[in-house]
Design an enzyme around this catalytic site. Sequence first.
Site, mmCIF file in Angstrom:
data_model
loop_
_atom_site.group_PDB
_atom_site.id
_atom_site.type_symbol
_atom_site.label_atom_id
_atom_site.label_comp_id
_atom_site.label_asym_id
_atom_site.label_seq_id
_atom_site.Cartn_x
_atom_site.Cartn_y
_atom_site.Cartn_z
ATOM 1 N N HIS A 159 0.807 -1.244 0.000
ATOM 2 C CA HIS A 159 0.000 0.000 0.000
ATOM 3 C C HIS A 159 0.829 1.278 0.000
ATOM 4 C CE1 HIS A 159 -3.550 -2.385 0.688
ATOM 5 N NE2 HIS A 159 -3.175 -2.784 1.891
HETATM 6 C C1 TV1 Z 1 -4.130 0.257 15.655
HETATM 7 C C2 TV1 Z 1 -4.770 -0.513 16.621
HETATM 8 C C3 TV1 Z 1 -4.486 0.148 14.315
HETATM 9 C C4 TV1 Z 1 -5.775 -1.398 16.242
HETATM 10 C C5 TV1 Z 1 -5.882 -0.866 12.578
HETATM 11 C C6 TV1 Z 1 -7.956 -2.891 10.219
HETATM 12 C C7 TV1 Z 1 -5.501 -0.728 13.928
HETATM 13 C C8 TV1 Z 1 -6.871 -1.766 12.240
HETATM 14 C C9 TV1 Z 1 -6.160 -1.512 14.910
HETATM 15 C C10 TV1 Z 1 -7.257 -1.884 10.843
HETATM 16 C C11 TV1 Z 1 -7.482 -2.514 13.271
HETATM 17 C C12 TV1 Z 1 -7.412 -1.464 8.735
HETATM 18 C C13 TV1 Z 1 -8.670 1.162 7.426
HETATM 19 C C14 TV1 Z 1 -8.685 3.235 8.889
HETATM 20 C C15 TV1 Z 1 -9.952 3.344 7.253
HETATM 21 C C16 TV1 Z 1 -8.662 2.682 7.510
HETATM 22 C C17 TV1 Z 1 0.293 -5.495 4.843
HETATM 23 C C18 TV1 Z 1 -10.057 5.290 8.792
HETATM 24 C C19 TV1 Z 1 -8.962 -4.224 13.954
HETATM 25 C C20 TV1 Z 1 -0.670 -5.414 3.718
HETATM 26 C C21 TV1 Z 1 -4.180 -2.611 5.942
HETATM 27 C C22 TV1 Z 1 -5.604 -2.442 6.454
HETATM 28 C C23 TV1 Z 1 -3.910 -3.974 5.354
HETATM 29 C C24 TV1 Z 1 -5.853 -1.037 6.857
HETATM 30 C C25 TV1 Z 1 -2.451 -4.147 4.999
HETATM 31 C C26 TV1 Z 1 -7.250 -0.809 7.407
HETATM 32 C C27 TV1 Z 1 -2.163 -5.332 4.093
HETATM 33 N N1 TV1 Z 1 -8.052 -2.586 8.918
HETATM 34 N N2 TV1 Z 1 -7.125 -2.381 14.539
HETATM 35 N N3 TV1 Z 1 -6.914 -1.007 9.880
HETATM 36 N N4 TV1 Z 1 -9.979 3.882 8.612
HETATM 37 N N5 TV1 Z 1 -7.466 0.599 7.516
HETATM 38 O O1 TV1 Z 1 -9.671 0.507 7.257
HETATM 39 O O2 TV1 Z 1 -2.851 -5.263 2.874
HETATM 40 O O3 TV1 Z 1 -2.552 -6.530 4.705
HETATM 41 O O4 TV1 Z 1 -8.456 -3.399 12.932
HETATM 42 ZN ZN ZN Z 2 -3.912 -7.354 3.471
#
Ligand code: TV1
Ligand code: ZN
Length: 378
Positions: A142
């Site tokens: 990303h």
């Molecule tokens: C801190 C603490 C950060 C608890 C993030 C899940 C956290 C997530 C957390 C989380 C979480 C996302 C969004 C945020 C839209 C954004 C490595 C404003 C329980 C390659 C990345 C996913 C995936 C990002 C990365 C996503 C990869 N999901 N708990 N954050 N909002 N961000 O949805 O492709 O796997 O979830």
């Molecule tokens: Zn992923």
Amino acid sequence: ESNVVEHYRPRVSYYMREQAGNFHYGKQHPMKPHRLTLTNHLVLNYGLHKYMDVYEPRRATEEEIREFHAEDYIDFLKRVTPDNQETMQTCFSEFNIGDDCPIFDGMWDFCKIYSGASIEAARKLISGSADIAVNWMGGLHHAKKYEPSGFCYVNDIVLAILQLLRYYPRVLYVDIDIHHGDGVQEAFYTTDRVMTCSFHKYNGEFFPGTGAIDEMGSGLGKFFAVNVPLQDGIDDRSYTHLFKTVMSAVMETFKPGAIVLQCGADSLGLDRLGVFNLSIAAHGECVRFMRRFGVPMMVIGGGGYTIRNVARCWTNETGIVCGTDLPAELPNTVYREFFGPDYSLHPQLSGRVINHNSRAYLNALTARILEQLRYLKG
Ligand code: TV1
Ligand code: ZN
Ligand code: CA
């Protein structure tokens, strides 16, 4: 004579730095570099190092990272620490630092470690001294030129592909992480020298929100971005069938000189952030399928948030690239408690979510992608 593929004995290089497993994004954060330590212990205790050249790669240099990332952004990554981030952020408010991409201790070092390994892996393939190069630390798809995104700060995949493009006329990028490979797609959206192909959950809302089937590339790159948007709960049979159908057509039309395969393990069933139903065997079948083409290939990590299964998945896939069958019973490691009560390489992972991908949906999807690829012929 029967089948050349059966005699394919690739030379495999494996990149791992023990420290990579010791970084912490933060207590509640789902990204756990410790999964790399678990993976490495299983790989070594299965004896897979006997089939590979194992390297402790050097860190990426700033100059190498500049091949893709903006200088201001690199300066920010280099200088920001958990202690100075408040003052740094008033100067650099444009960089998307937040819960997903926290500033943690050693973050810049972590970036240089995982990126250095991907760059070295690419150069190893170019030199012809390996046919397959594995870096489970990499795959952070990303990250953008000017900003971090979705747990990714430096895009090691883009950096590796830029290396491969010095030598190979065409490079294929394949992404089986449950999230859309947006950073890599965006970097190569207007070129016909890189085809990006991502399989992911898509509903316009699920992170990062991109990856619709009609995102196909632009300019010279038109039709060279392939997106396979999927719904919750896709199962082994549908996924592997779809993967093989699409990738056969991609390989036949694009004829890449090298492949980069991002193996995000959040597409497995029971993943903490994922919503698919794949088994470790089916995920690995995708790796096996790409290996059969006998084209130089980089195999990298990515997402994966139920870490006991991430380690199982990437260990199984290390066995697959080496062409050796691993017994289902896990070898003993100091991390044995992570793998109970079954202590098996192939735990049952499916069944938590129901499959929302109807046969009709998948058939229509396949037809549209094959049609897109027909524009590349002739
Ligand atoms: C801190 C603490 C950060 C608890 C993030 C899940 C956290 C997530 C957390 C989380 C979480 C996302 C969004 C945020 C839209 C954004 C490595 C404003 C329980 C390659 C990345 C996913 C995936 C990002 C990365 C996503 C990869 N999901 N708990 N954050 N909002 N961000 O949805 O492709 O796997 O979830
Ligand atoms: Zn992923
Ligand atoms: Ca994907």
